[in-house]
Design a protein around this motif. Structure first.
Motif, PDB file in Angstrom:
ATOM      1  N   THR A   1       0.827  -1.109  -0.144  1.00 41.58           N
ATOM      2  CA  THR A   1      -0.067  -0.062  -0.064  1.00 41.58           C
ATOM      3  C   THR A   1       0.877   1.284  -0.058  1.00 41.58           C
ATOM      4  O   THR A   1       0.255   2.157   0.013  1.00 41.58           O
ATOM      5  CB  THR A   1      -0.946   0.135   1.182  1.00 41.58           C
ATOM      6  OG1 THR A   1      -0.269  -0.068   2.533  1.00 41.58           O
ATOM      7  CG2 THR A   1      -2.008  -1.072   1.179  1.00 41.58           C
ATOM      8  N   ILE A   2       1.977   1.216   0.005  1.00 39.24           N
ATOM      9  CA  ILE A   2       2.850   2.295  -0.146  1.00 39.24           C
ATOM     10  C   ILE A   2       2.826   3.140  -1.168  1.00 39.24           C
ATOM     11  O   ILE A   2       2.775   2.811  -2.212  1.00 39.24           O
ATOM     12  CB  ILE A   2       4.851   2.105   0.064  1.00 39.24           C
ATOM     13  CG1 ILE A   2       4.868   1.484   1.666  1.00 39.24           C
ATOM     14  CG2 ILE A   2       5.412   3.180  -0.221  1.00 39.24           C
ATOM     15  CD1 ILE A   2       6.134   0.789   1.486  1.00 39.24           C
TER      16      ILE A   2
ATOM     17  N   CYS B   1      -0.573   8.669  -3.282  1.00 35.97           N
ATOM     18  CA  CYS B   1       0.175   9.845  -2.921  1.00 35.97           C
ATOM     19  C   CYS B   1       0.690  10.593  -4.207  1.00 35.97           C
ATOM     20  O   CYS B   1       0.938   9.871  -5.171  1.00 35.97           O
ATOM     21  CB  CYS B   1       1.612   9.438  -2.381  1.00 35.97           C
ATOM     22  SG  CYS B   1       1.289   9.049  -0.459  1.00 35.97           S
ATOM     23  N   LYS B   2       0.534  11.807  -4.155  1.00 36.39           N
ATOM     24  CA  LYS B   2       1.072  12.540  -5.737  1.00 36.39           C
ATOM     25  C   LYS B   2       2.690  12.678  -5.295  1.00 36.39           C
ATOM     26  O   LYS B   2       2.791  13.643  -4.302  1.00 36.39           O
ATOM     27  CB  LYS B   2       0.341  13.795  -5.801  1.00 36.39           C
ATOM     28  CG  LYS B   2       0.512  14.369  -7.036  1.00 36.39           C
ATOM     29  CD  LYS B   2      -0.252  15.753  -7.260  1.00 36.39           C
ATOM     30  CE  LYS B   2       0.337  16.274  -8.387  1.00 36.39           C
ATOM     31  NZ  LYS B   2      -0.363  17.809  -8.438  1.00 36.39           N
TER      32      LYS B   2
END
Length: 138
Positions: free
Chosen positions: A23-24, A28-29
């Motif tokens: 899930t890392i 996230c942008k």
């Protein structure tokens, strides 16, 4: 990995301690304007970032906290070059690739041999798919 794994193998990935690694970065942008200056401050000779305030490094504990990965347990410390990779593949995956190069297998083989399991798949098939997913992720 371009997408999250099937919900059918989520528990297997959690049990193996790989769920957080899967899930890392989801959602996230990445902003290159922020990353590039940090990369420019990295000094490979000291393995540290040189910042205006002081030197900063990333420790194994930092990685463990960010990834929420288990760091206790048995570590692999000896060479496994003499292992029978065909037997290991068969034991863990239930299949043997045509080409094994010193313990390396082709990612295409993993993808072709282990399609995402369906709702009617057996537990063994799900476990083997989870193992192949982890190998591909690594």
């Amino acid at each position: 990995m371009s997408s999250l794994p099937s919900p059918l193998i989520e528990n297997y990935l959690k049990e193996a301690g790989f769920w957080h690694a899967v899930t890392i970065g989801r959602g996230c942008k990445l902003d290159s304007k922020l990353i590039i200056p940090l990369i420019e401050r990295w000094r490979p000779e000291t393995h540290a970032f040189h910042l205006p305030c002081r030197e900063c490094t990333i420790t194994l504990e930092d990685v463990q906290l960010q990834l929420e990965s288990p760091v206790d347990g048995v570590a692999l410390t000896e060479s496994v070059q003499s292992a029978d990779w065909r037997a290991i593949c068969y034991h863990l995956l239930g299949a043997i690739p045509d080409n094994i190069y010193g313990g390396r297998i082709e990612m295409g083989w993993l993808q072709d041999t282990f399609p995402e399991p369906g709702n009617d798949s057996t537990e063994l098939k799900r476990i083997r798919y989870a193992r192949a997913y982890i190998l591909e992720m690594i």
